[in-house]
Structures are given as C-alpha cells and as structure tokens.
Design a protein around this motif. Structure first.
Motif, mmCIF file in Angstrom:
data_model
loop_
_atom_site.group_PDB
_atom_site.id
_atom_site.type_symbol
_atom_site.label_atom_id
_atom_site.label_comp_id
_atom_site.label_asym_id
_atom_site.label_seq_id
_atom_site.Cartn_x
_atom_site.Cartn_y
_atom_site.Cartn_z
ATOM 1 N N TRP A 36 0.731 -1.857 0.405
ATOM 2 C CA TRP A 36 -0.024 -0.559 -0.007
ATOM 3 C C TRP A 36 0.591 1.043 -0.292
ATOM 4 O O TRP A 36 0.338 1.716 -0.819
ATOM 5 N N ASP A 37 2.140 1.141 0.673
ATOM 6 C CA ASP A 37 3.095 2.038 0.992
ATOM 7 C C ASP A 37 3.970 2.211 0.088
ATOM 8 O O ASP A 37 4.446 3.428 -0.029
ATOM 9 N N ALA A 48 16.249 -6.274 1.804
ATOM 10 C CA ALA A 48 15.313 -5.247 0.992
ATOM 11 C C ALA A 48 15.904 -4.281 1.718
ATOM 12 O O ALA A 48 15.863 -3.174 2.488
ATOM 13 N N VAL A 49 15.223 -3.691 -0.028
ATOM 14 C CA VAL A 49 15.428 -1.961 0.307
ATOM 15 C C VAL A 49 13.492 -1.952 -0.073
ATOM 16 O O VAL A 49 12.716 -1.963 -1.399
ATOM 17 N N ARG A 50 13.209 -0.598 0.954
ATOM 18 C CA ARG A 50 11.686 -0.037 1.040
ATOM 19 C C ARG A 50 12.128 1.206 0.433
ATOM 20 O O ARG A 50 11.784 2.248 1.089
ATOM 21 N N MET A 51 10.610 1.184 -0.804
ATOM 22 C CA MET A 51 10.232 2.511 -1.378
ATOM 23 C C MET A 51 9.324 2.650 -1.370
ATOM 24 O O MET A 51 8.432 2.069 -1.694
ATOM 25 N N PRO A 52 9.402 4.152 -0.691
ATOM 26 C CA PRO A 52 7.826 4.535 -0.748
ATOM 27 C C PRO A 52 7.543 5.072 -1.653
ATOM 28 O O PRO A 52 8.079 5.530 -2.823
ATOM 29 N N ALA A 58 3.516 7.291 3.723
ATOM 30 C CA ALA A 58 4.379 6.362 3.349
ATOM 31 C C ALA A 58 6.294 6.726 4.501
ATOM 32 O O ALA A 58 7.065 5.825 4.953
ATOM 33 N N ASP A 59 6.640 8.017 3.699
ATOM 34 C CA ASP A 59 7.767 8.949 4.550
ATOM 35 C C ASP A 59 7.678 8.625 6.268
ATOM 36 O O ASP A 59 8.725 8.112 6.477
ATOM 37 N N ALA A 60 6.940 8.643 7.042
ATOM 38 C CA ALA A 60 6.821 9.600 7.796
ATOM 39 C C ALA A 60 7.103 8.044 9.002
ATOM 40 O O ALA A 60 7.482 6.843 9.862
ATOM 41 N N LEU A 61 6.269 7.133 8.105
ATOM 42 C CA LEU A 61 5.868 5.144 8.508
ATOM 43 C C LEU A 61 6.858 4.756 8.878
ATOM 44 O O LEU A 61 7.387 3.796 9.596
ATOM 45 N N GLY A 212 6.739 -15.596 10.586
ATOM 46 C CA GLY A 212 7.016 -14.107 10.161
ATOM 47 C C GLY A 212 6.884 -13.215 10.414
ATOM 48 O O GLY A 212 5.653 -13.354 10.133
ATOM 49 N N VAL A 213 6.701 -11.474 10.501
ATOM 50 C CA VAL A 213 5.962 -10.558 10.193
ATOM 51 C C VAL A 213 6.546 -9.441 10.192
ATOM 52 O O VAL A 213 7.773 -8.901 10.721
ATOM 53 N N ILE A 214 5.945 -8.421 8.927
ATOM 54 C CA ILE A 214 6.294 -7.361 8.641
ATOM 55 C C ILE A 214 5.555 -6.162 7.825
ATOM 56 O O ILE A 214 4.510 -6.638 8.863
ATOM 57 N N ASP A 215 5.751 -5.574 8.005
ATOM 58 C CA ASP A 215 5.742 -3.642 7.539
ATOM 59 C C ASP A 215 4.891 -3.390 9.255
ATOM 60 O O ASP A 215 3.739 -3.377 9.399
ATOM 61 N N PHE A 216 6.028 -3.213 9.185
ATOM 62 C CA PHE A 216 5.835 -2.017 11.023
ATOM 63 C C PHE A 216 5.597 -0.825 11.004
ATOM 64 O O PHE A 216 5.527 0.022 11.956
ATOM 65 N N GLY A 217 5.102 -0.795 9.362
ATOM 66 C CA GLY A 217 4.629 0.729 9.776
ATOM 67 C C GLY A 217 3.176 2.089 10.836
ATOM 68 O O GLY A 217 3.421 2.945 11.243
#
Length: 305
Positions: A36-37, A48-52, A58-61, A212-217
């Motif tokens: 989503w973000d 991994a690379v997370r790109m907003p 997304a930036d703040a998350l 596993g658990v991902i995306d802690f934004g």
C-alpha cells in the motif's frame, strides 16, 4: 494514483545505494512486492529496500520503523524486517527510503496457516512478546486503535455495502458482535506496543505455520484488543480458544469482546478489498476475500447458537 511522480526502477535504486550505501550497491536486486505504501525490492539474499511510492504518509511510517523497530526486534520470537540503513531524500529521489533485513516466507493471504496448533501458539507467543508497556513518547495509532464506538459510521457503511453486494449471509449476527464489542469496557491498562496492521499479507507462513511478520509502519501503543483481533482473521477454524489460552497475560472478557469487534471491521475490509480484486479494480486483491469471508463466518457463529 501514486504519490511518487517517477518510476522506481532497479537503476534508480542502484544509484541511491551508490550515493548513500555504496557497500550494498552491487548486490543482486529485484522487485519483491508492491504494498500500500512501499515497493519492496529484494537486495541480495538477506536484505530488502523499501521505497515509498503510493501514499504521502509512507515517509513518516518508514522513519517510525527505523526509530523503534530495532529495539523491539530482538524481543520477538518470529523474524521481522529489522531496519539497517535509512536513506535520506536527495536530488535523485525526494523521499526517505529504508534498507531492512529480508524475511523469507509466503504471505498468509496466498498461503494460509494449515497447522492449527502450531499457528495458534506461534501467533500468541509473538503478540505476548510484542505487547509490552511502551514509553510515553511511543507513537499513537493513526486512524486505528481508538474507541470502537467511534467506528460506528464506518462499520455501518461497510456492513451495508457487503450485504448489498451479496458478500455476507448474516449481517444481523455481525452487527450483534460489533455492538457488543462497542459496549465493552474500555482498556484501562498501560499503553502496549502493537503491530497495528496484522492483515493476511503482513504475516508470513512456511510449512503450514507462521514464520515472520512484516510491515511495522503502523506500529503504535494502545489497547491490545486491536492486535488480538488478528486471531479471528489469520488462524484456522477452531483455534481461537487455544490462542487466547496461550497468550499472556490471559485476556479479560472485555478485551476479548473488543477484539471481536475490531476483527469484524478488519474482516469486512478484507472482504471489500477481495471483491475489488475480483472485479479488477485498482487496489483490489482477490486473495484477501477468502480470509475475510472465513473470519466473518467464525465471528457470526459466536452469536448464532
């Protein structure tokens, strides 16, 4: 419509890595997922690379994950994407970005847990470890985790829409679950750390159980009932009692009531996202429909007999 008005490509990410993380720039790189973000690109075997790209928030998350998750990760019994480097905005890309560890596994919306006992124990152990008192400066939830009664309009709209579309067969039972939850006493304990977004695509499986658990934004501090709702959405039938017995401290009746209400809301969202995917609409995910339907059937059954 994406907020980032540029193509996020392998070449772009390599340029950013060369500028800010040159020791990582020559690793193999490939697109892993479109969230989503963020877009998630796998970087070698273990990063991994997370790109907003798709939301302004997304930036703040990403910055929140970078600030808080490294301290929580060592306490958790399941792997999580631990932030390693925070890329800062530059002329080449005007937003922050994040390098994390890579968590292997298949999202539960595509590969649901099939080993009931192992899955219930694994989820309960993870939330027991995560749900510890948070410091006063810990973030609050964005649009989630407040008083359930404040979601009345959203719940009524989602239930009516799902009913009109023929997606549910017992709306009165679901309304009864939600109304009972909204009337339950509020949480009076300390603000606890919460994942805040335990939908089926953010929990990974392998060999029939959670790995596993991902995306802690959406990490925030508040009422544990918000996360405990995940048991109704993620676990196979007949496992919620084992989950509640394993989770510590044992949830009080009011917390379990509130958790069921949050589960109805989250499952209705899954149902609508799944339907949008079946219709081919933007943002839809067909794989979200089945867990949403199964969850709502389980919840409705708690008041039918």
């Amino acid at each position: 419509m994406t907020v980032t008005q540029m193509d996020i490509t392998e070449d772009l990410i390599r340029e950013l890595l060369r500028e800010q993380c040159p020791d990582l720039a020559d690793r193999p790189l490939k697109l892993g997922a479109l969230g989503w973000d963020n877009q998630v690109w796998r970087l070698g075997d273990d990063l991994a690379v997370r790109m907003p790209w798709a939301t302004e928030s997304a930036d703040a998350l990403l910055r929140k994950e970078h600030a808080w998750l490294p301290g929580l990760a060592p306490l958790l019994p399941l792997p999580v994407p631990v932030p390693q480097r925070l890329g800062e905005p530059s002329e080449r890309f005007p937003r922050p970005w994040l390098v994390t560890t890579w968590v292997p596994g298949e999202p539960a919306d595509r590969a649901p847990a099939t080993h009931p006992t192992e899955a219930a124990v694994a989820l309960a152990a993870f939330l027991t470890a995560l749900h510890r008192p948070a410091p006063d400066r810990a973030p609050s939830g964005r649009d989630r985790g407040g008083r359930l009664a404040e979601t009345a309009e959203s719940f009524t709209g989602a239930l009516a829409s799902a009913t009109d579309l023929g997606l549910i067969r017992d709306p009165s039972a679901l309304r009864e679950v939600w109304e009972d939850a909204a009337a339950a006493p509020a949480w009076t304990g300390p603000r606890l750390w919460l994942h805040g977004d335990l939908h089926p695509a953010n929990v990974l499986t392998a060999d029939g159980t959670f790995c596993g658990v991902i995306d802690f934004g959406d990490l925030f501090a508040g009422d544990p009932a918000f996360d405990l709702a995940a048991a109704w959405i993620l676990l196979p039938d007949g496992t919620t009692d084992l989950f509640h017995a394993t989770y510590q401290p044992t949830p009080d009746p009011a917390t379990l009531r509130r958790a069921r209400g949050w589960a109805v809301l989250r499952a209705l969202a899954c149902l609508h996202i799944g339907h949008a995917g079946d219709e081919g609409r933007p943002g839809g995910k067909p794989s979200w429909g089945p867990p949403g339907r199964a969850s709502l059937e389980r919840l409705a059954a708690t008041v039918r007999g």
